[in-house]
Design a protein around this motif. Structure first.
Motif, PDB file in Angstrom:
ATOM      1  N   SER A 102     -28.521  17.042  29.001  1.00  0.00           N
ATOM      2  CA  SER A 102     -27.113  16.903  28.194  1.00  0.00           C
ATOM      3  C   SER A 102     -27.014  17.862  27.132  1.00  0.00           C
ATOM      4  O   SER A 102     -25.780  18.152  27.301  1.00  0.00           O
ATOM      5  N   ILE A 103     -27.846  18.716  26.448  1.00  0.00           N
ATOM      6  CA  ILE A 103     -27.740  19.422  25.549  1.00  0.00           C
ATOM      7  C   ILE A 103     -27.180  20.601  26.203  1.00  0.00           C
ATOM      8  O   ILE A 103     -26.275  21.474  25.776  1.00  0.00           O
ATOM      9  N   THR A 104     -27.923  20.874  27.510  1.00  0.00           N
ATOM     10  CA  THR A 104     -27.375  22.102  28.253  1.00  0.00           C
ATOM     11  C   THR A 104     -25.974  22.025  28.987  1.00  0.00           C
ATOM     12  O   THR A 104     -25.424  23.010  28.676  1.00  0.00           O
ATOM     13  N   VAL A 105     -25.626  20.903  29.278  1.00  0.00           N
ATOM     14  CA  VAL A 105     -24.335  20.830  29.773  1.00  0.00           C
ATOM     15  C   VAL A 105     -23.379  20.576  28.617  1.00  0.00           C
ATOM     16  O   VAL A 105     -22.295  21.578  28.775  1.00  0.00           O
ATOM     17  N   ALA A 106     -23.705  20.174  27.287  1.00  0.00           N
ATOM     18  CA  ALA A 106     -22.862  20.642  26.401  1.00  0.00           C
ATOM     19  C   ALA A 106     -22.537  22.103  25.956  1.00  0.00           C
ATOM     20  O   ALA A 106     -21.479  22.443  25.604  1.00  0.00           O
ATOM     21  N   VAL A 107     -23.831  22.646  25.808  1.00  0.00           N
ATOM     22  CA  VAL A 107     -23.618  24.132  25.410  1.00  0.00           C
ATOM     23  C   VAL A 107     -22.991  24.855  26.591  1.00  0.00           C
ATOM     24  O   VAL A 107     -22.331  25.935  26.053  1.00  0.00           O
ATOM     25  N   SER A 108     -23.241  24.725  27.603  1.00  0.00           N
ATOM     26  CA  SER A 108     -22.497  25.420  28.861  1.00  0.00           C
ATOM     27  C   SER A 108     -21.099  25.217  28.723  1.00  0.00           C
ATOM     28  O   SER A 108     -20.186  26.207  28.680  1.00  0.00           O
ATOM     29  N   ALA A 109     -20.514  23.849  28.362  1.00  0.00           N
ATOM     30  CA  ALA A 109     -19.014  23.896  28.278  1.00  0.00           C
ATOM     31  C   ALA A 109     -18.502  24.592  26.759  1.00  0.00           C
ATOM     32  O   ALA A 109     -17.563  25.087  27.031  1.00  0.00           O
ATOM     33  N   ALA A 110     -19.527  24.599  25.773  1.00  0.00           N
ATOM     34  CA  ALA A 110     -19.067  25.253  24.816  1.00  0.00           C
ATOM     35  C   ALA A 110     -18.922  26.851  24.903  1.00  0.00           C
ATOM     36  O   ALA A 110     -18.042  27.386  24.478  1.00  0.00           O
ATOM     37  N   SER A 111     -19.980  27.258  25.631  1.00  0.00           N
ATOM     38  CA  SER A 111     -20.073  28.801  26.098  1.00  0.00           C
ATOM     39  C   SER A 111     -18.816  29.255  26.701  1.00  0.00           C
ATOM     40  O   SER A 111     -18.281  30.223  26.346  1.00  0.00           O
ATOM     41  N   PHE A 112     -18.477  28.381  27.736  1.00  0.00           N
ATOM     42  CA  PHE A 112     -17.396  28.635  28.409  1.00  0.00           C
ATOM     43  C   PHE A 112     -15.818  28.579  27.624  1.00  0.00           C
ATOM     44  O   PHE A 112     -15.094  29.523  27.588  1.00  0.00           O
ATOM     45  N   GLY A 127     -16.639  18.260  28.664  1.00  0.00           N
ATOM     46  CA  GLY A 127     -18.155  18.407  29.026  1.00  0.00           C
ATOM     47  C   GLY A 127     -19.102  17.626  28.152  1.00  0.00           C
ATOM     48  O   GLY A 127     -19.955  17.078  28.336  1.00  0.00           O
ATOM     49  N   VAL A 128     -18.342  17.605  26.624  1.00  0.00           N
ATOM     50  CA  VAL A 128     -19.260  16.677  25.797  1.00  0.00           C
ATOM     51  C   VAL A 128     -19.227  15.320  26.162  1.00  0.00           C
ATOM     52  O   VAL A 128     -19.971  14.395  26.079  1.00  0.00           O
ATOM     53  N   ALA A 129     -17.872  14.944  26.626  1.00  0.00           N
ATOM     54  CA  ALA A 129     -17.628  13.493  26.996  1.00  0.00           C
ATOM     55  C   ALA A 129     -18.525  13.206  27.977  1.00  0.00           C
ATOM     56  O   ALA A 129     -18.762  11.596  28.031  1.00  0.00           O
ATOM     57  N   LEU A 130     -18.825  13.884  29.021  1.00  0.00           N
ATOM     58  CA  LEU A 130     -19.794  13.352  29.919  1.00  0.00           C
ATOM     59  C   LEU A 130     -21.242  13.361  29.449  1.00  0.00           C
ATOM     60  O   LEU A 130     -21.934  12.274  29.997  1.00  0.00           O
ATOM     61  N   VAL A 131     -21.723  13.887  28.216  1.00  0.00           N
ATOM     62  CA  VAL A 131     -22.998  13.561  27.936  1.00  0.00           C
ATOM     63  C   VAL A 131     -23.227  12.734  26.520  1.00  0.00           C
ATOM     64  O   VAL A 131     -24.085  12.743  26.077  1.00  0.00           O
TER      65      VAL A 131
END
Length: 415
Positions: A223-233, A388-392
């Motif tokens: 979940s942290i990686t998904v959130a960081v990926s969305a933030a990076s994008f 992205g954050v909502a997903l996790v």
């Protein structure tokens, strides 16, 4: 008491390595575009040097993670630093001899950043071996400030001054900093004594898969990686068009752009001063949820508030501070909840998955700006990060962290 003293000494040595290495690589990386521009005026050719300095972050993190988990980390750190020092010296010699061409500069930049990929991953994997678990947040805050603050904000102005005074001097000074980091790394040789290493014939693909499997299989870390990926994008959507936003929307020149970039440095410094205390007071779930919510709100504000430089400056300060708090919690979580023998692969797998979104975000930002507007880029970026954050979001709860704690192997296991 003796072990505590030894651990404290190793932590100081690791900080010294990080500081010296960041000074060296930051100095050289800052002047790569300037040196490329002195070789050719073709912007496409100049961009090749920048591309060469970014390729290792795309190509190598997964393989580097395998190496980190297979060999003695202190030895790997020293070897990577020695290669960086050699690259700096080669650059100085090439400039002095009048032999610095664009292909030579590209190779030097590529080798230097290969070393950076290795050293940053290795240092992150060594932190749990030199500090106690309750000191991880403060330790990661310090290293993050060194890595990002020195490389991006403190050293580049000095490097710009030096390159005007003497181009070879930049390479020699960078080599001296990095050589000092090599000497300090010798003092860390005992750090990995209790770490279990894989045995048998190396199977890189299988070992990469093991690291990815653990990262993706652990609900919290995934979940942290998904959130960081969305933030990076999302961040690189805005960052790629920030110079145009400053020029066309805020009506500022290059000095104004530099001022706004300095605001991100101020925010980073503020985040470094408070990150560990915020996390200690609020706990990981609340601190990280608040931080990522503030990031999203800041991006949205840039897109919708009246276009005035002072408002944007304040927003960028707050955004950077929130990002720092999130990054400390994110790094500490991976270190706390990952078995020591997988830590290198998990750290670099996270980096590969999340940083891989940066160039895609930059391209998307250009497309949105061209089709709609520079302001709307930030609105779209906020929406993408929020999605992205909502997903996790549920997995970033107290229950999610408690579940990760129960299934994790404790750090600093003496057995």
């Amino acid at each position: 008491m003796g072990n505590q003293t030894s651990s404290g000494s190793r932590w100081r040595d690791l900080q010294g390595v990080a500081l010296a290495a960041s000074c060296g690589e930051g100095m050289l990386l800052a002047v790569v575009p300037l040196l490329a521009a002195s070789i050719t005026s073709d912007p496409r050719a100049v961009s090749l040097a920048t591309m060469a300095s970014q390729l290792p972050w795309v190509l190598l993190p997964l393989l580097v993670g395998v190496v980190i988990d297979r060999v003695r980390r202190a030895s790997l750190l020293g070897l990577a630093l020695a290669v960086q020092a050699l690259a700096c010296a080669v650059m100085a010699l090439a400039v002095h001899a009048g032999m610095l061409s664009l292909p030579v500069l590209m190779v030097i930049a590529f080798v230097l950043v290969v070393g950076q990929v290795i050293t940053e991953g290795t240092r992150g994997a060594m932190v749990p071996s030199v500090v106690s678990p309750d000191a991880l947040d403060a330790a990661n805050s310090r290293l993050l400030l060194i890595d990002v603050g020195v490389v991006r904000f403190l050293i580049p102005p000095l490097a710009g001054f030096l390159v005007v005074w003497s181009q070879p001097a930049v390479g020699w000074i960078a080599a001296l900093f990095t050589a000092f980091a090599v000497l300090l790394s010798f003092r860390l040789r005992a750090v990995d004594g209790a770490t279990t290493k894989p045995t048998g014939r190396p199977r890189p693909l299988r070992e990469i898969r093991d690291g990815l499997h653990y990262l993706v299989g652990n609900r919290l870390l995934r979940s942290i990686t998904v959130a960081v990926s969305a933030a990076s994008f999302a961040w690189f959507m805005g960052y790629a068009t920030l110079a145009l936003y400053v020029e066309q929307i805020l009506h500022l020149d290059g000095r104004g752009y530099g001022l706004l970039l300095a605001c991100t440095a101020v925010g980073f410094a503020g985040g470094a001063a408070m990150a560990s205390r915020v996390i200690a007071r609020l706990g990981y779930p609340v601190a990280m949820r608040v931080a990522v919510t503030v990031e999203i709100a800041c991006k949205l504000l840039i897109g919708v508030v009246p276009a005035h430089w002072s408002l944007v400056a304040v927003v960028l300060v707050v955004h950077s501070a929130a990002t720092f708090v999130w990054n400390v919690g994110s790094q500490s979580s991976r270190q706390r909840y990952t078995p020591p023998e997988l830590l290198g692969r998990v750290l670099t797998s996270h980096r590969a998955l999340s940083w891989g979104m940066a160039p895609l975000g930059a391209v998307a930002g250009g497309l949105v700006a061209g089709a709609l507007s520079l302001e709307f880029v930030w609105v779209v970026a906020a929406a993408i990060q929020a999605a992205g954050v909502a997903l996790v979001w549920r997995n970033l709860s107290a229950a999610g962290f408690e579940n990760a704690r129960l299934v994790a192997v404790p750090v600093n296991n003496p057995d």
